[in-house]
Each structure stands twice: as C-alpha cells, then as structure tokens.
Design an enzyme around this catalytic site. Structure first.
Site, PDB file in Angstrom:
ATOM      1  N   LYS A 130     -13.503  -0.145   5.147  1.00 37.52           N
ATOM      2  CA  LYS A 130     -14.112  -0.959   4.102  1.00 37.52           C
ATOM      3  C   LYS A 130     -15.182  -1.867   4.669  1.00 37.52           C
ATOM      4  O   LYS A 130     -16.253  -2.025   4.091  1.00 37.52           O
ATOM      5  CB  LYS A 130     -13.049  -1.823   3.407  1.00 37.52           C
ATOM      6  CG  LYS A 130     -12.260  -1.099   2.358  1.00 37.52           C
ATOM      7  CD  LYS A 130     -11.065  -0.393   2.929  1.00 37.52           C
ATOM      8  CE  LYS A 130     -10.349   0.378   1.829  1.00 37.52           C
ATOM      9  NZ  LYS A 130      -9.220   1.136   2.347  1.00 37.52           N
TER      10      LYS A 130
ATOM     11  N   ASP B 252      -1.012  -5.408   9.482  1.00 38.27           N
ATOM     12  CA  ASP B 252      -1.988  -4.419   9.017  1.00 38.27           C
ATOM     13  C   ASP B 252      -3.179  -5.182   8.451  1.00 38.27           C
ATOM     14  O   ASP B 252      -3.026  -5.962   7.515  1.00 38.27           O
ATOM     15  CB  ASP B 252      -1.342  -3.527   7.942  1.00 38.27           C
ATOM     16  CG  ASP B 252      -2.261  -2.391   7.515  1.00 38.27           C
ATOM     17  OD1 ASP B 252      -3.293  -2.167   8.180  1.00 38.27           O
ATOM     18  OD2 ASP B 252      -1.945  -1.722   6.511  1.00 38.27           O
TER      19      ASP B 252
ATOM     20  N   TRP C 178       0.876  -1.178   0.000  1.00 34.07           N
ATOM     21  CA  TRP C 178       0.000   0.000   0.000  1.00 34.07           C
ATOM     22  C   TRP C 178       0.907   1.220   0.000  1.00 34.07           C
ATOM     23  O   TRP C 178       1.860   1.274   0.777  1.00 34.07           O
ATOM     24  CB  TRP C 178      -0.878  -0.039   1.260  1.00 34.07           C
ATOM     25  CG  TRP C 178      -1.789   1.140   1.417  1.00 34.07           C
ATOM     26  CD1 TRP C 178      -2.651   1.656   0.488  1.00 34.07           C
ATOM     27  CD2 TRP C 178      -1.938   1.947   2.598  1.00 34.07           C
ATOM     28  NE1 TRP C 178      -3.320   2.734   1.017  1.00 34.07           N
ATOM     29  CE2 TRP C 178      -2.912   2.928   2.308  1.00 34.07           C
ATOM     30  CE3 TRP C 178      -1.356   1.930   3.867  1.00 34.07           C
ATOM     31  CZ2 TRP C 178      -3.312   3.881   3.233  1.00 34.07           C
ATOM     32  CZ3 TRP C 178      -1.761   2.874   4.786  1.00 34.07           C
ATOM     33  CH2 TRP C 178      -2.721   3.835   4.478  1.00 34.07           C
TER      34      TRP C 178
END
Ligand code: PLP
Length: 399
Positions: free
Chosen positions: A248, A213, A132
């Site tokens: 999300k 993460d 990311w």
C-alpha cells in the site's frame, strides 16, 4: 479414476467474489468500496512518482537479473529496519535485528509462521476479533490452532480494551499474539498509545510472543508516528516478530514487497536465527524476486526519492482523511440521524461503518454500492466524483 476425483470445491474468497460481482454489474454509477486498495481521486491505483523515477533509473542501468541472496537485498532490509526502528536504533547497532525481504506482508507472515512452528510447535496463535481474514487461514495452514482475542466493540464503534487486556492476561505463556501495529484492518480502530503501553506491559509480563503486523505504515498519522507501537515493544526489550508490507505505502501491490523482521536477544542469537530463517525461505521459494525490491530499496536509500515518497504517502493519507470528513459531513447533510463521527477517529484505509449485512445487501442491490458484508468500507475508494452518490445511497438504506 482421476487423481482429483475427491477434491472438493473450496469456498470462494468473499472479497474477491465481491469484486467479480462488481465487475459483472452493468450499472454506470456503481462504486466498489469492498476493495483493500488505495485509489486516487480519479479512481485509479496510482503509480507513485518516486517509484517511476526509480524504475526509470533501473531500466537505464540495464542490470542483469542474477539470484538475490536468500534473505534479499541488503539495502532493502536495512531500509525496512530503519522505517520500523528509526535511524539510530540501539537494537540494530547491537546486531539484535534481522530482516528478510519477503513476498509482500503475506509472505512475511508465512515465513514467520513456518519458523515459529519450528521453534514453538505447541503454542497457539491469537488474532484480533475481527482481523484481516487471511491471518487465521495462514497460521492454521502453518499448523497452528488459531483463537481470537476480543477487540472491536460494536456498541461503541471502538475498542473493547478491558476484555482485550483480560484475554492477554489469561493466555498461556508463549502464546503468539498477532497485533496490527497501526490502522487495524478491517475496523480502522486502533488502541491509543496509553493503551498500547499497557498491552505491551502485559505481553511482556505474561511472556507472550508478539507478532506485529504493519501493513499500513504512513496511512495513520505519518511514517514515524505509525512506527511508535513497534518502537514501544522494542524498548521493552522483547524478542518479537514484525511483518511489514509496502504494497500500500508504495502502491506496488503486484510486486510483492514486504519484509520479516525479528528482534533477538543478542548478536550471536541473530546469527543462528537468520541461518534457520534462511532454510525456511530456501525450501519455500529459494530467494525473493528482484524488481520490486530493488525499486523500494532505491527509494528508501536515495534521499531525493525518499523525500518525494514521504510527500506522496502524506498526500494519500491526507486524501483518505478528507474523504472521512466529507463522508461524515455529507451523511449529516442527507439528514441521517445516526452519529457517524466515529469514522473520523478510525485510521487507515478502512472503516467499520456500522452498516448491517442487510443494509450492505440493499446498498449493493438497490444502489450498486459494494461493501463487505461486515460493513467494512474502503475509505480510500471514495473520491470527489462518487462520494455524494455514496452518501445519498447510505442515507437511503438507513432511512
Ligand atoms: N496484513 C494486513 C493487516 C493486511 O491488511 C494486508 C493486506 O491487505 C496484509 C497483511 C498483506 O499485505 P500484502 O498484500 O503485502 O501481502
């Protein structure tokens, strides 16, 4: 002389830049696969029913908005721990787990990074290649040197597992290793559970510091299944950092709902660690905001809302799976010779499609289909109305 005279223009964020270009595009059939957001089959960001019900109850309650504790809402933090470690975690029972509500997954990474800089000022941070895009920037800004470890293998569209493991074995002790616990962004490629077990063994044996993460829990195999990696590390009795994002999974992007969870080696240690983490938070933004956290906490702690959320999350996951399957099928039907079956193995919202940056440029310029230059597409932005057009367009640039 202006104070800002010597300030240079920072480079544009590549993904936000892509969105601006998309918005300015007047072609009616345009499709944006460059985003990092889940859209429903109508092409809209959903407002989940579970969230709506919690919000209605909250408005009804006419609650005042005092300051939250520095570490946030207790029920929210407890709920975040349960999602990660399960109902009956012995670590939680032993007081070895502490959680602070954070401003999204990004905020969790940031307070984690600042705290790590305080306790391990000389360590380096290692992120996957690729990762990311904010991982590097965020840890660098916290003062760390950031390196990468091998991850994606373009030749197989899979994992470069041996090289990854070898890199971990060669790292100095106390290197901070950032790992995507499920649904790797941007590739969609995750290690298997057997591979994860070996990764966890090496990280423990080498005395590295895992920073897991988890921004897509529930988008891979399911809420419980997607926590398997966190639990695998926890079972090995390691101290570690975990950043959770609910952006999300609750479709609450703008509310900034996330959490930082630390696993310590004793209850006494947890008390000291939390006191320092609270100083990091206090000097950054004092305490987190109320609304999104309260809504998530209500959903996590009300059995009826929780059950509704689990179903809605499953529906999002299943829709993405169905889009993966349809994309592969429709590419075949278009006569594409390359094998795209790897798209079915990838998990979460993203797919490294294997398209080159030239092909991505042609997709955009000739067909109005926007993807990231790396070839990353957001599978969650496909829907029953745009998928045929996307498959046709990809077939044309591959022909
Ligand atoms: N970590 C990863 C791997 C992500 O993909 C994202 C979001 O795209 C985040 C963290 C940040 O999440 P949030 O939007 O909650 O800050």
């Amino acid at each position: 002389n202006s104070l800002f005279e010597s300030v240079e223009l920072a480079p544009r964020d590549p993904i936000l830049g892509l969105n601006e270009q998309y918005n300015a595009d007047t072609r009616p059939g345009k499709v944006n696969l460059g985003v990092g957001v889940y859209y429903d089959d109508e092409g809209r960001i959903p407002l989940l029913q579970a969230v709506r019900k919690a919000e209605e109850a909250r408005v009804e309650a006419h609650a005042a908005r005092g300051y939250l504790p520095i570490e946030g809402i207790p029920g929210y933090n407890k709920g975040a721990q349960t999602l990660l470690l399960g109902e009956n975690s012995p670590l939680v029972a032993a007081g070895r787990v502490l959680t602070a509500q954070a401003l999204g997954g990004t905020g969790a990474l940031k307070i984690g990074a600042d705290f790590l800089k305080q306790i391990l000022p000389g360590s380096k941070v290692a992120i996957s290649n690729p990762s990311w895009e904010n991982h590097r920037a965020l840890f660098e800004r916290a003062g760390f040197t950031v390196e990468t470890y091998p991850y994606y293998d373009a030749a197989t569209h899979g994992l470069n597992f041996d090289a990854m493991l070898a890199a971990f074995k060669a790292m100095p002790e106390e290197t901070i290793v950032v790992l995507h616990a499920c649904c790797h962004n941007p590739t969609g490629v995750d290690p298997s559970l057997e591979q994860w077990a070996r990764i966890a063994d090496v990280i423990k044996a080498r005395n590295l510091v895992p920073f897991l993460d988890i921004a897509y829990q529930g988008f891979g195999e399911g809420l419980e299944q997607d926590a398997a990696v966190v639990r695998m590390f926890a079972e090995r009795d390691m101290t570690m950092f975990i950043s959770s994002s609910f952006s999300k999974s609750f479709s609450l992007y703008g509310e900034r709902v996330g959490a930082l969870t630390l696993i310590t080696s004793s209850k006494e240690e947890s008390g000291r660690v939390l006191s320092q983490l609270k100083r990091v938070i206090r000097t950054n933004y004092s305490n987190p905001p109320t609304h999104g956290g309260t809504v998530v906490s209500m959903v996590l702690n009300t059995p009826e809302l929780f059950a509704l959320w689990v179903d809605e999350l499953a529906a999002m996951r299943e829709r993405i799976r169905s889009m993966r399957a349809q994309l592969v099928e429709k590419l075949k039907a278009q006569g594409v010779k390359q094998n795209f079956d790897f798209v079915l193995q990838q998990r979460g919202m993203f797919s490294y499609s294997g398209l080159t940056s030239d092909q991505v440029d042609r997709l955009r310029d000739e067909h109005g289909v926007y993807a990231v230059a790396s070839g990353r597409i957001c599978v969650a932005a496909l829907n029953s109305r745009n998928i045929d057009y996307v498959a046709q367009s990809i077939a044309k640039v591959l022909a």
